[in-house]
Scaffold this active site. Structure first.
Site, mmCIF file in Angstrom:
data_model
loop_
_atom_site.group_PDB
_atom_site.id
_atom_site.type_symbol
_atom_site.label_atom_id
_atom_site.label_comp_id
_atom_site.label_asym_id
_atom_site.label_seq_id
_atom_site.Cartn_x
_atom_site.Cartn_y
_atom_site.Cartn_z
ATOM 1 C CE1 TYR A 162 37.825 35.262 35.897
ATOM 2 C CE2 TYR A 162 38.081 33.505 37.500
ATOM 3 C CZ TYR A 162 38.418 34.757 37.034
ATOM 4 O OH TYR A 162 39.358 35.518 37.720
ATOM 5 C CE LYS A 166 41.423 35.146 34.902
ATOM 6 N NZ LYS A 166 42.299 36.253 34.475
ATOM 7 C CB THR A 199 38.853 43.978 42.868
ATOM 8 O OG1 THR A 199 38.206 42.807 42.339
ATOM 9 C CG2 THR A 199 40.265 43.636 43.281
HETATM 10 P P1 NAI Z 1 38.187 44.498 38.152
HETATM 11 O O1 NAI Z 1 36.931 44.153 37.456
HETATM 12 O O2 NAI Z 1 38.112 45.116 39.488
HETATM 13 O O3 NAI Z 1 39.122 45.363 37.186
HETATM 14 C C1 NAI Z 1 39.392 44.881 35.888
HETATM 15 C C2 NAI Z 1 39.827 46.012 34.986
HETATM 16 O O4 NAI Z 1 39.975 45.457 33.677
HETATM 17 C C3 NAI Z 1 38.800 47.140 34.882
HETATM 18 O O5 NAI Z 1 39.440 48.380 35.005
HETATM 19 C C4 NAI Z 1 38.180 46.936 33.491
HETATM 20 O O6 NAI Z 1 37.744 48.148 32.910
HETATM 21 C C5 NAI Z 1 39.346 46.329 32.742
HETATM 22 N N1 NAI Z 1 38.936 45.588 31.547
HETATM 23 C C6 NAI Z 1 37.938 44.677 31.423
HETATM 24 N N2 NAI Z 1 37.839 44.272 30.149
HETATM 25 C C7 NAI Z 1 38.814 44.926 29.456
HETATM 26 C C8 NAI Z 1 39.226 44.940 28.099
HETATM 27 N N3 NAI Z 1 38.612 44.211 27.173
HETATM 28 N N4 NAI Z 1 40.261 45.728 27.750
HETATM 29 C C9 NAI Z 1 40.886 46.492 28.664
HETATM 30 N N5 NAI Z 1 40.543 46.533 29.966
HETATM 31 C C10 NAI Z 1 39.510 45.764 30.345
HETATM 32 O O7 NAI Z 1 39.010 43.127 38.256
HETATM 33 P P2 NAI Z 1 40.168 42.656 39.273
HETATM 34 O O8 NAI Z 1 39.530 41.925 40.363
HETATM 35 O O9 NAI Z 1 41.087 43.756 39.548
HETATM 36 O O10 NAI Z 1 40.862 41.549 38.350
HETATM 37 C C11 NAI Z 1 42.067 41.761 37.639
HETATM 38 C C12 NAI Z 1 42.555 40.424 37.141
HETATM 39 O O11 NAI Z 1 42.733 39.561 38.277
HETATM 40 C C13 NAI Z 1 41.577 39.703 36.220
HETATM 41 O O12 NAI Z 1 42.289 39.039 35.206
HETATM 42 C C14 NAI Z 1 40.899 38.705 37.136
HETATM 43 O O13 NAI Z 1 40.393 37.602 36.450
HETATM 44 C C15 NAI Z 1 42.037 38.351 38.072
HETATM 45 N N6 NAI Z 1 41.618 37.807 39.335
HETATM 46 C C16 NAI Z 1 40.790 38.509 40.176
HETATM 47 C C17 NAI Z 1 40.384 37.951 41.372
HETATM 48 C C18 NAI Z 1 39.484 38.647 42.341
HETATM 49 O O14 NAI Z 1 38.989 38.010 43.288
HETATM 50 N N7 NAI Z 1 39.231 39.932 42.202
HETATM 51 C C19 NAI Z 1 40.829 36.611 41.759
HETATM 52 C C20 NAI Z 1 41.720 35.985 40.829
HETATM 53 C C21 NAI Z 1 42.091 36.570 39.665
#
Ligand code: NAI
Length: 271
Positions: A162, A166, A199
């Site tokens: 991961y 990033k 989330t």
């Molecule tokens: P989440 O898991 O709550 O939502 C992610 C969404 O991406 C889901 O709707 C899922 O179905 C979709 N997804 C996953 N694989 C996919 C694929 N191959 N094709 C299309 N859609 C796909 O995640 P969250 O927390 O909203 O994260 C969003 C972004 O923010 C990610 O890139 C994550 O790495 C980043 N992020 C999140 C943090 C956190 O603490 N939640 C912190 C820092 C970055």
């Protein structure tokens, strides 16, 4: 809010978490939002919620790891909307595993979703954005926002793939920004680096990290408190607090920013 009036925006992973909050906020700012995800049911719900709110959205299925699906979807965006103004590469996954038990397949799963997806988004998305950005040479053109993480700048136990993925996203952001300037595309590329955000991904992360004892803590509730306190502001972010930064980078308000990183982390990196 009218920062994105008449703009066409495509967001990946828009069905939940940061992506869903961003899709809603950008629609409130006047954009037509193409919500994409692998989760069709949840993605359609977000598009419906936006249209119920008198804004414009459409759900389209997109597995961001599939080049074929990207190619088809971008063709559709060009024929239906005349291209795109903004692309948000948000879809991502987190997997917790110690290095020694991480299989090559585990490694590739994270890299495919977090790195290949951003590459494919840049490669195919730029085709649609170029079209509209070049028609708009007098304006500030198109914008691509890649969602990275504080993990791009700091290490985390049991999260080698991961954190590496990033860091790759922030570096891809810089190189794409340089290239699109050099080629005169009128397209800016920036990254957002969120701290931990409330989330579904974070729920899984806390449970998995506690199960592995990655921070020497096996009780998920205790780990949650410790993780929140690692952010000097003393809590996790709400998805909307990240979406606001994405809106800034997507809009002309950030017209002189490209190749940069917007850290929204409650002070995590500054410690
Ligand atoms: P989440 O898991 O709550 O939502 C992610 C969404 O991406 C889901 O709707 C899922 O179905 C979709 N997804 C996953 N694989 C996919 C694929 N191959 N094709 C299309 N859609 C796909 O995640 P969250 O927390 O909203 O994260 C969003 C972004 O923010 C990610 O890139 C994550 O790495 C980043 N992020 C999140 C943090 C956190 O603490 N939640 C912190 C820092 C970055």
């Amino acid at each position: 809010m009218t920062q994105l009036k008449d703009k066409i925006v495509l967001i990946t992973g828009g069905a939940m978490g940061i992506g869903a909050a961003t899709a809603k906020l950008l629609s409130e700012a006047g954009a037509t939002v193409i919500v994409t995800d692998i989760n069709a049911e949840a993605g359609q719900r977000i598009a419906d919620a936006i249209t119920d709110n008198n804004a414009t959205a459409q759900f389209k299925l997109l597995d961001t790891t599939s080049e074929e699906q990207w190619s088809t979807l971008i063709d559709e965006c060009i024929s239906e909307y005349g291209g795109l103004d903004v692309l948000i590469n948000n879809a991502g996954i987190f997997r917790a595993k110690p290095i020694e038990s991480t299989s090559l397949a585990d490694w590739h799963q994270v890299m495919d979703t977090n790195v290949d997806s951003v590459f494919l988004g840049l490669k195919h998305g730029v085709r649609a954005i170029k079209q509209r950005a070049q028609e708009n040479q007098a304006g500030y053109g198109g914008s691509i926002v890649n969602v990275a993480s504080i993990s791009a700048q700091s290490g985390t136990p049991c999260a080698l793939a991961y954190t590496a993925s990033k860091a790759a996203v922030t570096h891809m952001t810089k190189s794409a920004a340089m290239e699109f300037c050099a080629l005169g595309y009128n397209i800016r590329v920036n990254a957002v680096l969120p701290g931990m955000v409330q989330t579904p991904m974070l729920d899984t992360l806390i449970k998995e990290m506690a199960r592995l004892g990655a921070f020497g803590i096996q009780d998920p509730e205790q780990l949650e408190q410790v993780a929140a306190s690692m952010h000097p502001i003393g809590r996790f972010a709400e998805p909307l607090e990240i979406a606001r930064g994405i809106l800034f980078l997507a809009s002309d308000d950030s017209s002189y920013m490209t190749g940069s990183e917007l850290i929204i982390d409650g002070g995590y990196i500054a410690r």
